[in-house]
Scaffold this active site. Structure first.
Site, PDB file in Angstrom:
ATOM      1  N   THR A   1       0.813  -1.219   0.000  1.00 25.69           N
ATOM      2  CA  THR A   1       0.000   0.000   0.000  1.00 25.69           C
ATOM      3  C   THR A   1       0.846   1.269   0.000  1.00 25.69           C
ATOM      4  OG1 THR A   1      -0.047  -0.182   2.404  1.00 25.69           O
ATOM      5  CG2 THR A   1      -1.950  -1.071   1.226  1.00 25.69           C
ATOM      6  N   GLY A   2       2.170   1.130   0.006  1.00 23.49           N
ATOM      7  CA  GLY A   2       3.054   2.298   0.099  1.00 23.49           C
ATOM      8  C   GLY A   2       3.359   2.916  -1.255  1.00 23.49           C
TER       9      GLY A   2
ATOM     10  N   VAL B   1       6.213   2.923  -2.871  1.00 22.72           N
ATOM     11  CA  VAL B   1       6.950   1.970  -3.714  1.00 22.72           C
ATOM     12  C   VAL B   1       6.061   0.769  -4.058  1.00 22.72           C
ATOM     13  CG1 VAL B   1       8.954   0.434  -3.842  1.00 22.72           C
ATOM     14  CG2 VAL B   1       9.189   2.673  -2.760  1.00 22.72           C
TER      15      VAL B   1
ATOM     16  N   ARG C   1      21.879  -4.238   2.150  1.00 17.48           N
ATOM     17  CA  ARG C   1      22.654  -3.836   0.964  1.00 17.48           C
ATOM     18  C   ARG C   1      24.151  -4.054   1.079  1.00 17.48           C
ATOM     19  NH1 ARG C   1      19.532   1.767   0.160  1.00 17.48           N
ATOM     20  NH2 ARG C   1      17.555   0.907  -0.583  1.00 17.48           N
TER      21      ARG C   1
ATOM     22  N   CYS D   1      17.768   4.496  -4.462  1.00 13.43           N
ATOM     23  CA  CYS D   1      17.268   5.123  -5.713  1.00 13.43           C
ATOM     24  C   CYS D   1      18.316   6.033  -6.371  1.00 13.43           C
ATOM     25  CB  CYS D   1      15.996   5.917  -5.421  1.00 13.43           C
ATOM     26  SG  CYS D   1      15.965   6.712  -3.806  1.00 13.43           S
TER      27      CYS D   1
ATOM     28  N   GLN E   1      16.531  15.466  -4.580  1.00 16.87           N
ATOM     29  CA  GLN E   1      15.659  14.304  -4.456  1.00 16.87           C
ATOM     30  C   GLN E   1      14.207  14.663  -4.155  1.00 16.87           C
ATOM     31  OE1 GLN E   1      19.293  11.775  -2.519  1.00 16.87           O
ATOM     32  NE2 GLN E   1      17.289  10.869  -2.207  1.00 16.87           N
TER      33      GLN E   1
ATOM     34  N   SER F   1       8.739  11.796  -2.807  1.00 17.36           N
ATOM     35  CA  SER F   1       8.172  10.439  -2.843  1.00 17.36           C
ATOM     36  C   SER F   1       9.175   9.402  -2.352  1.00 17.36           C
ATOM     37  CB  SER F   1       7.662  10.079  -4.239  1.00 17.36           C
ATOM     38  OG  SER F   1       8.700  10.202  -5.184  1.00 17.36           O
TER      39      SER F   1
ATOM     40  N   HIS G   1      14.078  11.958  -9.172  1.00 13.86           N
ATOM     41  CA  HIS G   1      15.320  12.447  -8.542  1.00 13.86           C
ATOM     42  C   HIS G   1      16.233  13.001  -9.637  1.00 13.86           C
ATOM     43  CE1 HIS G   1      14.175  10.804  -4.781  1.00 13.86           C
ATOM     44  NE2 HIS G   1      15.069   9.854  -4.626  1.00 13.86           N
TER      45      HIS G   1
HETATM   46  P1  NAP Z   1       5.410   4.293   2.538  1.00 16.88           P
HETATM   47  O1  NAP Z   1       4.733   4.978   1.413  1.00 16.88           O
HETATM   48  O2  NAP Z   1       5.405   4.947   3.863  1.00 16.88           O
HETATM   49  O3  NAP Z   1       4.785   2.812   2.677  1.00 16.88           O
HETATM   50  C1  NAP Z   1       5.173   1.923   3.679  1.00 16.88           C
HETATM   51  C2  NAP Z   1       4.586   0.547   3.414  1.00 16.88           C
HETATM   52  O4  NAP Z   1       5.070  -0.359   4.410  1.00 16.88           O
HETATM   53  C3  NAP Z   1       3.075   0.511   3.467  1.00 16.88           C
HETATM   54  O5  NAP Z   1       2.596  -0.458   2.562  1.00 16.88           O
HETATM   55  C4  NAP Z   1       2.837   0.048   4.906  1.00 16.88           C
HETATM   56  O6  NAP Z   1       1.591  -0.601   5.073  1.00 16.88           O
HETATM   57  C5  NAP Z   1       3.956  -0.963   5.048  1.00 16.88           C
HETATM   58  N1  NAP Z   1       4.217  -1.242   6.453  1.00 16.88           N
HETATM   59  C6  NAP Z   1       4.556  -0.336   7.414  1.00 16.88           C
HETATM   60  N2  NAP Z   1       4.663  -0.955   8.597  1.00 16.88           N
HETATM   61  C7  NAP Z   1       4.382  -2.262   8.386  1.00 16.88           C
HETATM   62  C8  NAP Z   1       4.309  -3.408   9.218  1.00 16.88           C
HETATM   63  N3  NAP Z   1       4.538  -3.331  10.535  1.00 16.88           N
HETATM   64  N4  NAP Z   1       4.008  -4.604   8.645  1.00 16.88           N
HETATM   65  C9  NAP Z   1       3.744  -4.688   7.339  1.00 16.88           C
HETATM   66  N5  NAP Z   1       3.790  -3.629   6.489  1.00 16.88           N
HETATM   67  C10 NAP Z   1       4.108  -2.442   7.010  1.00 16.88           C
HETATM   68  O7  NAP Z   1       6.940   4.022   2.215  1.00 16.88           O
HETATM   69  P2  NAP Z   1       7.644   3.725   0.793  1.00 16.88           P
HETATM   70  O8  NAP Z   1       8.121   4.992   0.221  1.00 16.88           O
HETATM   71  O9  NAP Z   1       6.769   2.846  -0.043  1.00 16.88           O
HETATM   72  O10 NAP Z   1       8.957   2.977   1.239  1.00 16.88           O
HETATM   73  C11 NAP Z   1       8.954   1.790   1.972  1.00 16.88           C
HETATM   74  C12 NAP Z   1      10.406   1.351   2.199  1.00 16.88           C
HETATM   75  O11 NAP Z   1      11.000   1.052   0.935  1.00 16.88           O
HETATM   76  C13 NAP Z   1      11.298   2.456   2.797  1.00 16.88           C
HETATM   77  O12 NAP Z   1      11.284   2.435   4.201  1.00 16.88           O
HETATM   78  C14 NAP Z   1      12.654   2.126   2.238  1.00 16.88           C
HETATM   79  O13 NAP Z   1      13.326   1.228   3.080  1.00 16.88           O
HETATM   80  C15 NAP Z   1      12.335   1.465   0.924  1.00 16.88           C
HETATM   81  N6  NAP Z   1      12.559   2.400  -0.205  1.00 16.88           N
HETATM   82  C16 NAP Z   1      13.566   2.139  -1.036  1.00 16.88           C
HETATM   83  C17 NAP Z   1      13.833   2.950  -2.102  1.00 16.88           C
HETATM   84  C18 NAP Z   1      15.006   2.673  -2.968  1.00 16.88           C
HETATM   85  O14 NAP Z   1      15.699   3.584  -3.293  1.00 16.88           O
HETATM   86  N7  NAP Z   1      15.285   1.473  -3.361  1.00 16.88           N
HETATM   87  C19 NAP Z   1      13.047   4.049  -2.346  1.00 16.88           C
HETATM   88  C20 NAP Z   1      11.999   4.332  -1.487  1.00 16.88           C
HETATM   89  C21 NAP Z   1      11.774   3.480  -0.421  1.00 16.88           C
HETATM   90  P3  NAP Z   1       0.307   0.112   5.785  1.00 16.88           P
HETATM   91  O15 NAP Z   1      -0.521   0.675   4.667  1.00 16.88           O
HETATM   92  O16 NAP Z   1      -0.382  -1.024   6.434  1.00 16.88           O
HETATM   93  O17 NAP Z   1       0.818   1.136   6.729  1.00 16.88           O
HETATM   94  C1  3JM Z   2      14.471   4.553   3.826  1.00 12.81           C
HETATM   95  O1  3JM Z   2      14.684   9.310  -1.164  1.00 12.81           O
HETATM   96  C2  3JM Z   2      14.955   8.629  -0.146  1.00 12.81           C
HETATM   97  O2  3JM Z   2      14.679   8.998   1.003  1.00 12.81           O
HETATM   98  C3  3JM Z   2      15.692   7.302  -0.289  1.00 12.81           C
HETATM   99  C4  3JM Z   2      14.851   6.061  -0.173  1.00 12.81           C
HETATM  100  C5  3JM Z   2      14.752   5.508   1.230  1.00 12.81           C
HETATM  101  C6  3JM Z   2      15.583   4.459   1.691  1.00 12.81           C
HETATM  102  C7  3JM Z   2      16.599   3.835   0.805  1.00 12.81           C
HETATM  103  O3  3JM Z   2      16.217   3.208  -0.173  1.00 12.81           O
HETATM  104  O4  3JM Z   2      17.808   3.915   1.074  1.00 12.81           O
HETATM  105  C8  3JM Z   2      13.781   6.035   2.072  1.00 12.81           C
HETATM  106  C9  3JM Z   2      13.655   5.572   3.361  1.00 12.81           C
HETATM  107  C10 3JM Z   2      15.440   4.002   2.999  1.00 12.81           C
HETATM  108  C11 3JM Z   2      16.306   2.892   3.529  1.00 12.81           C
HETATM  109  O5  3JM Z   2      17.331   3.177   4.147  1.00 12.81           O
HETATM  110  O6  3JM Z   2      15.931   1.744   3.352  1.00 12.81           O
END
Ligand code: NAP
Ligand code: 3JM
Length: 351
Positions: free
Chosen positions: A13-14, A16, A101, A130, A157, A160, A253
């Site tokens: 639901t987030g 990503v 990572r 990212c 950046q 989102s 970004h």
């Molecule tokens: P977001 O919009 O805040 O969404 C968070 C997601 O995690 C929602 O689906 C949420 O579900 C779920 N969640 C939170 N707590 C949970 C729990 N206890 N059990 C199960 N699901 C849970 O965040 P986002 O931007 O999608 O990012 C999520 C994560 O992806 C970040 O923290 C980061 O580590 C990673 N990320 C990586 C990149 C990259 O560069 N590769 C980029 C952005 C993010 P609910 O709807 O139930 O709250």
């Molecule tokens: C937690 O734009 C951003 O903030 C980077 C994406 C991000 C990350 C990540 O992918 O490194 C947001 C929040 C993380 C993390 O450390 O997993």
């Protein structure tokens, strides 16, 4: 090789996760079942997938029974706790968080750059940060041709990258400011970092802090770019330094990158040719027509856009460029689904 995979999306639901579902609707990966997982808060929510209604389920260890590929993006703590549960049940995990990572046992993969690293996986594959991913797509062809001595990157950046709540925060503050709320009265609860003590408005602002501060006064986001670059390019000798800045853009970004190549013989036109032919990259570089990459135009595109390529004024082997990509697609959801497709093509999904 199994014909069709059962795929789970953790954090469905987030910001990503929502894009992961879109990428799975388009993927060539043969799929049987798609399971959407999130916290208790979102359990029961309905999502349309390829015309069918899927119901979001609460994440529990047993969620992974029968799952072949699990895409994680629910934060580092969830990955830490549940990725081993998924692997234990036979799934291969593609993790979007920073948690695994830098683990030497975990391949860190950009499919255009280092797909061979996937062969070493032991159940978990990490999706890079990212900002690192788009920089690798742009720089790997240059590294292959001329070697890379050093790179200096400044990022611009989008919010989102910090999740759905950060996107809402930008919109709410922008509206409030336009409607007369003074800057010092704007409500800020999330940025620059949910995990830090102070919060500042992002609307009409630029915040030189992404993630929390760490060693030598660099932020973790900056350290992620430095360390991940060396791991992906398998070269600890590349000098890398980063300044990461959050700007009031919703998605896409942008990066100003300065590089110094090692070998003789490069020039701007050869660098442009390399980018034009690079997998996953699109050259957008015609100053006479004001053509250059822009964040808005990158939204919903899977490629990395490169332009403003110039020779440094003083350094012969120095070049500057502007690199833009949709942080939620190539920076996260698309790179993850592309890793899953590559695992399938290389017959590396253990089923
Ligand atoms: P977001 O919009 O805040 O969404 C968070 C997601 O995690 C929602 O689906 C949420 O579900 C779920 N969640 C939170 N707590 C949970 C729990 N206890 N059990 C199960 N699901 C849970 O965040 P986002 O931007 O999608 O990012 C999520 C994560 O992806 C970040 O923290 C980061 O580590 C990673 N990320 C990586 C990149 C990259 O560069 N590769 C980029 C952005 C993010 P609910 O709807 O139930 O709250
Ligand atoms: C937690 O734009 C951003 O903030 C980077 C994406 C991000 C990350 C990540 O992918 O490194 C947001 C929040 C993380 C993390 O450390 O997993």
């Amino acid at each position: 090789m199994k014909k069709k995979y059962n795929v789970a999306v953790v954090g469905a639901t987030g910001a990503v996760g929502t894009k992961m579902i879109e990428m799975l609707e388009e993927t060539s990966l043969p799929m049987n079942q798609v399971k959407l997982l999130a916290s208790k808060r979102s359990a029961g929510k309905e999502v349309t997938f390829k015309g069918q209604t899927l119901v979001v389920e609460e994440l529990v260890p047993e969620s992974f029974t029968g799952i072949d590929i699990a895409l994680f993006s629910a934060g580092g703590n969830i990955s830490k706790q549940y990725a081993p549960e998924a692997v234990k049940r036979g799934a291969v995990v593609v993790d979007n968080t920073s948690h695994f990572r830098m683990d030497p046992e975990v391949p860190l993969v950009v499919p255009e750059v280092n797909p061979e690293a996937l062969k070493r996986h032991k159940g978990i594959i990490a999706n890079p940060n990212c900002s690192t991913i788009q920089m690798m797509v742009a720089l790997e062809p240059i590294r292959q041709a001329y070697g890379l001595d050093r790179l200096i990157v400044s990022t611009y950046q989008a919010v989102s990258g910090a999740g759905i709540n950060a996107m809402e925060e930008l919109k709410t503050q922008a509206l409030a400011y336009i409607n007369g709320t003074p800057a010092d009265k704007l409500e800020a609860n999330i940025l620059p970092s949910g995990g830090d003590k102070k919060h500042y408005p992002i609307a009409f602002n630029a915040l030189p802090q992404i993630d929390v501060f760490a060693e030598a006064d660099y932020t973790y986001e900056e350290w992620k770019m430095i360390n991940e670059t060396k791991k992906i390019m398998e070269d600890d000798s590349i000098k890398v330094v980063a300044t990461c800045v959050r700007i009031p853009v919703l998605s896409g970004h942008s990066e100003s990158i300065y590089i110094e190549v090692k070998e003789e013989g490069s020039d701007v036109s050869k660098i442009k040719d390399l980018i034009a032919k690079a997998p996953g990259a699109i050259l957008q570089d015609d100053p006479s027509q004001q053509i250059y990459p822009q964040a808005l135009a990158s939204i919903d595109r899977k490629e990395t856009f490169v332009g403003r390529i110039r020779q440094d004024i003083d350094i012969d082997k120095g070049y500057h460029m502007w690199v833009v990509s949709d942080n939620l697609l190539k920076g996260a959801a698309w790179n993850s689904v592309q890793i899953a497709e590559t695992l399938h093509e290389m017959d590396l999904v253990r089923v």
